[in-house]
Design a protein around this motif. Structure first.
Motif, mmCIF file in Angstrom:
data_model
loop_
_atom_site.group_PDB
_atom_site.id
_atom_site.type_symbol
_atom_site.label_atom_id
_atom_site.label_comp_id
_atom_site.label_asym_id
_atom_site.label_seq_id
_atom_site.Cartn_x
_atom_site.Cartn_y
_atom_site.Cartn_z
ATOM 1 N N GLU A 251 0.832 -1.205 0.000
ATOM 2 C CA GLU A 251 0.000 0.000 0.000
ATOM 3 C C GLU A 251 0.868 1.258 0.000
ATOM 4 O O GLU A 251 0.569 2.231 -0.697
ATOM 5 C CB GLU A 251 -0.924 -0.026 1.217
ATOM 6 N N LYS A 252 1.944 1.237 0.778
ATOM 7 C CA LYS A 252 2.855 2.381 0.809
ATOM 8 C C LYS A 252 3.522 2.577 -0.546
ATOM 9 O O LYS A 252 3.662 3.698 -1.032
ATOM 10 C CB LYS A 252 3.914 2.186 1.883
ATOM 11 N N HIS A 253 3.958 1.466 -1.180
ATOM 12 C CA HIS A 253 4.571 1.550 -2.495
ATOM 13 C C HIS A 253 3.615 2.183 -3.500
ATOM 14 O O HIS A 253 4.018 3.009 -4.331
ATOM 15 C CB HIS A 253 4.967 0.148 -2.980
ATOM 16 N N GLU A 254 2.350 1.764 -3.438
ATOM 17 C CA GLU A 254 1.371 2.295 -4.378
ATOM 18 C C GLU A 254 1.155 3.793 -4.165
ATOM 19 O O GLU A 254 1.054 4.562 -5.125
ATOM 20 C CB GLU A 254 0.048 1.530 -4.234
ATOM 21 N N ARG A 255 1.109 4.211 -2.896
ATOM 22 C CA ARG A 255 0.955 5.639 -2.610
ATOM 23 C C ARG A 255 2.178 6.417 -3.081
ATOM 24 O O ARG A 255 2.053 7.492 -3.670
ATOM 25 C CB ARG A 255 0.740 5.860 -1.108
ATOM 26 N N ASP A 256 3.351 5.854 -2.810
ATOM 27 C CA ASP A 256 4.586 6.531 -3.225
ATOM 28 C C ASP A 256 4.671 6.644 -4.739
ATOM 29 O O ASP A 256 5.110 7.679 -5.271
ATOM 30 C CB ASP A 256 5.807 5.758 -2.701
ATOM 31 N N MET A 257 4.248 5.591 -5.450
ATOM 32 C CA MET A 257 4.312 5.622 -6.902
ATOM 33 C C MET A 257 3.314 6.635 -7.465
ATOM 34 O O MET A 257 3.629 7.370 -8.414
ATOM 35 C CB MET A 257 4.027 4.233 -7.458
#
Length: 333
Positions: A251-257
Motif C-alpha cells: 500500500e505504501k509503495h502504491e501511494r509513493d508511486m
C-alpha cells in the motif's frame, strides 16, 4: 505502454556490443587479482549457466545487464513478465530505482558474489557442475581482502560493505526457497536475518530482489531441450510472498508511486506551459473558475483524454503543448 517479453529484452542486452565492451573493461581491470583469475576460469555447465563456458561469462552478463538498466536501455515495467504482475508496479519500479541509486554497490556485487565458486566445484552423475555453499565463502579472509580493495576503489562506505557482505551471503536463498511457491514465511526469515545482523529489513529485501534480478534473471541462461531460457518465476514469487508478508508495504509503495507520477506530471506541465501560470500567459485568463476548468481539461487531455475546445487564437499552440507533454510523460514511464 508497449511491453516486450523477457527473452527478447535479455537477448538485446546480451548482444549490445557497447554494453559488453564496458563490462569487459571492468573485468580486465581486475583479472590480475588472483581470486578473479581463478573465478574467471571456473567452469560452468549449460544446464544452469549457458551464457558461456566459464563464470567470467556470467559476471560479464550481469555487468552488461546492470549497465543496460543504468543507461535507461531497459525499463523493468516494459518487460511483459513483470508488467503482468498486476498490483506490483510500484515494487518493480522500486527494484529498478534501487539498482540506479546503488550502482556502485551492485557493480561490486556482480564482481564478488560468486568468488566462492572456485573453491566449491563439484560434478554430479549427469556431469552438471555445482558450487554448493559458495555464497558463504564471502566470509573467507582472502575474499574479504578483495572486497576491501573493491570497496576502496568504488568508494563504498561501511554501510554499503556491510550490506554487500550479507547480500552475497544470502543471494542464493530466494532461488532455493521461492522457486516453487510464494510462502511469506520465507520473507519473514529474511527479515529476521537482516534485523539480527543490524540491517534495515526493508532495505535488505529490496537489495536482495535487485541482486536476484541481476544475477539469476538477467545474468543467467539455461539450456534445456535444445532451448535457451531465463528463469524469473522465483523473483515473481519473491514479490508475491513479500506482498503477503507485509501488505502495508504494498500500500505504501502504491501511494509513493502515485505521488511520484503526480510530481512528474506537474513538472512536465510546468515545463511546457500547461500549468495554471503557463495557461494564464497563453490565454490571457485570470485566476478563477474558467481557468480551473481549463486546467482540468488540459490534464485530462495530457493523460489521453479529448482535447479542450479553446479559442482559435491559441488553439494550435495548446494542442502543440499537449502533444509535447504526452510525449514527455510517455517517455518517462
Amino acid at each position: 505502454m508497449e511491453t516486450h517479453h523477457l527473452a527478447v529484452v535479455a537477448n538485446q542486452i546480451e548482444h549490445d556490443q557497447t554494453l559488453a565492451a564496458r563490462a569487459d573493461e571492468i573485468l580486465t581491470r581486475w583479472q590480475n587479482e588472483p581470486l578473479f583469475g581463478g573465478l574467471f576460469e571456473t567452469p560452468q555447465s549449460a544446464g544452469y549457466h549457458a551464457e558461456g563456458p566459464t563464470v567470467r561469462s556470467h559476471v560479464r552478463l550481469i555487468l552488461t545487464s546492470l549497465f543496460a538498466i543504468l543507461d535507461g536501455k531497459v525499463h523493468l515495467l516494459e518487460i511483459e513478465e513483470f508488467a503482468r504482475l498486476k498490483g506490483y508496479g510500484a515494487e518493480i519500479q522500486e527494484m529498478e530505482d534501487t539498482i540506479k541509486e546503488n550502482a556502485a554497490t551492485f557493480e561490486v556485487f556482480a564482481l564478488v558474489h560468486d568468488l566462492g565458486k572456485q573453491f566449491r566445484v563439484s560434478i554430479d552423475d549427469q556431469d552438471n557442475i555445482h558450487y554448493h555453499g559458495h555464497a558463504k565463502d564471502i566470509w573467507r579472509p582472502d575474499v574479504q581482502a578483495v572486497l576491501g580493495k573493491l570497496a576502496e576503489a568504488y568508494r563504498l562506505n561501511e554501510r554499503d560493505v556491510k550490506l554487500l557482505n550479507h547480500l552475497v551471503a544470502e543471494h542464493m536463498d530466494p532461488l532455493h526457497r521461492l522457486n516453487g511457491g510464494h510462502d511469506p514465511k520465507h520473507v519473514d526469515t529474511l527479515a529476521r536475518y537482516a534485523q539480527h545482523h543490524g540491517l534495515d529489513a526493508d532495505d535488505f529485501i529490496d537489495a536482495l530482489q535487485a541482486g536476484v534480478l541481476l544475477d539469476q534473471v538477467f545474468g543467467s541462461r539455461q539450456l534445456k531441450g535444445g532451448k535457451y531460457f531465463t528463469r524469473h518465476e522465483h523473483l515473481v514469487n519473491f514479490f508475491i510472498a513479500e506482498g503477503e508478508y507485509a501488505p502495508w508495504k504494498r500500500e505504501k509503495h502504491e501511494r509513493d508511486m502515485a505521488e511520484r507520477h503526480r510530481r512528474e506530471e506537474h513538472k512536465v506541465l510546468e515545463a511546457v506551459g500547461l500549468d495554471g501560470h503557463g495557461l494564464m500567459k497563453l490565454t490571457g485568463m485570470h485566476p478563477g473558475r474558467e481557468l480551473g476548468v481549463l486546467v482540468k481539461e488540459v490534464v485530462s487531455a495530457v493523460r489521453g483524454g479529448e482535447l479542450p475546445s479553446p479559442a482559435d487564437s491559441w488553439k494550435d499552440e495548446l494542442a502543440r503543448r499537449i502533444s509535447i507533454a504526452r510525449e514527455k510523460l510517455g517517455a518517462s514511464k
